[in-house]
Structure formats: structure tokens, C-alpha cells
Write a protein that holds these residues in place. Sequence first.
Motif, short mmCIF file in Angstrom:
data_model
loop_
_atom_site.label_atom_id
_atom_site.label_comp_id
_atom_site.label_asym_id
_atom_site.label_seq_id
_atom_site.Cartn_x
_atom_site.Cartn_y
_atom_site.Cartn_z
N ILE A 73 0.85 -1.19 0.00
CA ILE A 73 0.00 0.00 0.00
C ILE A 73 0.88 1.25 0.00
N GLU A 74 0.65 2.10 -0.96
CA GLU A 74 1.33 3.39 -1.01
C GLU A 74 0.41 4.40 -0.34
N VAL A 75 0.97 5.20 0.57
CA VAL A 75 0.19 6.11 1.40
C VAL A 75 0.64 7.55 1.17
N THR A 76 -0.31 8.46 1.18
CA THR A 76 0.00 9.88 1.11
C THR A 76 0.85 10.26 2.31
N GLN A 77 1.88 11.08 2.08
CA GLN A 77 2.77 11.47 3.17
C GLN A 77 1.97 12.05 4.33
N GLY A 78 2.36 11.64 5.52
CA GLY A 78 1.71 12.15 6.72
C GLY A 78 0.48 11.37 7.15
N HIS A 79 0.10 10.33 6.41
CA HIS A 79 -1.13 9.59 6.73
C HIS A 79 -0.87 8.13 7.12
N LEU A 80 0.38 7.81 7.38
CA LEU A 80 0.72 6.42 7.68
C LEU A 80 0.00 5.89 8.92
N ASP A 81 -0.03 6.66 9.99
CA ASP A 81 -0.70 6.21 11.21
C ASP A 81 -2.19 6.04 11.01
N GLU A 82 -2.82 6.98 10.29
CA GLU A 82 -4.26 6.89 10.03
C GLU A 82 -4.59 5.63 9.24
N VAL A 83 -3.81 5.37 8.20
CA VAL A 83 -4.06 4.18 7.37
C VAL A 83 -3.80 2.92 8.20
N GLY A 84 -2.74 2.93 9.00
CA GLY A 84 -2.46 1.79 9.86
C GLY A 84 -3.60 1.50 10.81
N ALA A 89 -8.84 -2.20 11.62
CA ALA A 89 -10.29 -2.40 11.71
C ALA A 89 -10.81 -3.48 10.77
N LEU A 90 -9.96 -3.93 9.83
CA LEU A 90 -10.39 -4.96 8.87
C LEU A 90 -9.92 -6.34 9.34
N PRO A 91 -10.84 -7.25 9.63
CA PRO A 91 -10.43 -8.56 10.15
C PRO A 91 -9.61 -9.39 9.16
N GLU A 92 -9.73 -9.10 7.88
CA GLU A 92 -8.99 -9.87 6.87
C GLU A 92 -7.51 -9.48 6.81
N ILE A 93 -7.15 -8.35 7.40
CA ILE A 93 -5.75 -7.94 7.47
C ILE A 93 -5.18 -8.62 8.70
N ILE A 94 -4.34 -9.64 8.48
CA ILE A 94 -3.82 -10.37 9.64
C ILE A 94 -2.43 -9.90 10.06
N GLU A 95 -1.76 -9.12 9.22
CA GLU A 95 -0.50 -8.48 9.58
C GLU A 95 -0.32 -7.25 8.71
N ALA A 96 0.36 -6.25 9.24
CA ALA A 96 0.71 -5.06 8.46
C ALA A 96 2.01 -4.49 9.00
N PHE A 97 2.88 -4.11 8.09
CA PHE A 97 4.19 -3.59 8.44
C PHE A 97 4.47 -2.31 7.66
N SER A 98 5.11 -1.33 8.31
CA SER A 98 5.69 -0.20 7.59
C SER A 98 6.95 -0.74 6.94
N ILE A 99 7.21 -0.35 5.70
CA ILE A 99 8.36 -0.89 4.98
C ILE A 99 9.12 0.21 4.24
N THR A 100 10.31 -0.16 3.77
CA THR A 100 11.05 0.68 2.84
C THR A 100 10.87 0.05 1.46
N GLY A 101 11.26 0.75 0.43
CA GLY A 101 11.16 0.19 -0.91
C GLY A 101 9.85 0.56 -1.56
N GLY A 102 9.32 -0.35 -2.37
CA GLY A 102 8.11 -0.09 -3.13
C GLY A 102 6.86 -0.11 -2.27
N GLY A 103 6.42 1.05 -1.87
CA GLY A 103 5.23 1.15 -1.03
C GLY A 103 5.59 1.57 0.37
N ASP A 104 4.58 1.85 1.15
CA ASP A 104 4.78 2.29 2.53
C ASP A 104 4.38 1.23 3.55
N LEU A 105 3.39 0.43 3.17
CA LEU A 105 2.88 -0.62 4.05
C LEU A 105 2.85 -1.94 3.29
N PHE A 106 3.09 -3.00 4.01
CA PHE A 106 3.02 -4.36 3.45
C PHE A 106 2.06 -5.13 4.34
#
Length: 171
Positions: A73-84, A89-106
Amino acid sequence: MATAVDALDAKILRLLLEQPRTSVREYARMLGVARGTVQARLDRLERDGVITAYGPSLSPAALGHPVLAFVHIEVTQGHLDEVGDALAALPEIIEAFSITGGGDLFTRVVARDNAHLEDVVQQLIRMPGVVRTRTEMALRERVRYRTLPLVEAVGRSAPAARAQEPPRRQP
């Protein structure tokens, strides 16, 4: 937060991973040390963050969600915490990580079927702050999540157990 894990700690962790439903008393018997020694080690390993949880490992597939995908997931700067927070809140998301490289969240996403996966991805795209997503579907698990090989490697390179009491005599 590197904590010193010695050879006895590694043996305790191995038993905990291989036989999680065994009692502390039985671990002590198997290792030839006092029950209090094992309990003190477990308490320290928890306090130091080496042991992070106890409980069963559940299968999303057995819970009716056999489709596994990884969504970048690529996120607008400054919105990483909000998106996280929104992801949590979505039960289908079983893990999420802030990352470097292609995208902001994995994220690791599970779904009932491909159509359900598409619905989840559409929910992600509609989140405020999400610019774009890229989804990769898992075909087959090749290496199951594991920590035992790491524990064994740490145990092999660890110093001998620190100032440990002598093994108890068995009656």
C-alpha cells in the motif's frame, strides 16, 4: 533490544515451541534444573520481549479464509498512522508492516475466495490516505512461519548458562 539468551534459555525456548502445553514443572524435569529456575527464566524472557505471546496458532484457511495475498500500500505522506489504524479495523488484514522500498505498508490479507479478496482490496483503495495498492497472491506456502531454527542457532552460539544452580537429584 537485544537480550542475552544463553544455552539454557535456548533449551527452554525450544521446549516451549515444541511442547507448548507442557507444564513448567515438566520442563524443569526434562532439563534437570529446578522449577524455579525455569520459571525465573521464562519471566525474564517475557520481560525482555523474547517471548511475546502464548496461545494456539490458528489457520485462516481452516477458518474459511484459504486465499492468502500480500498487498503493498502506497500512502499519502503524513497519513501512515491513520491508514495503519484503519487497517487494524479490517479482520482480513492479519499483519501489516511499515516498509522501505516499493510502497509504505506491506499487509498479509486472507479471504474466502478471489471475489472476497477483490472486495477487501477495494476497501483498502477507498481508505483516506491510500494512493495505490499492489496485490500479490500466494500460491503455496514453502516455509511455514517458524522461529525454532533461529532459537537453535542462537543456542549454538550462546555462552553457557549463567550462574545456574546445579541440577536437582531425581528421587
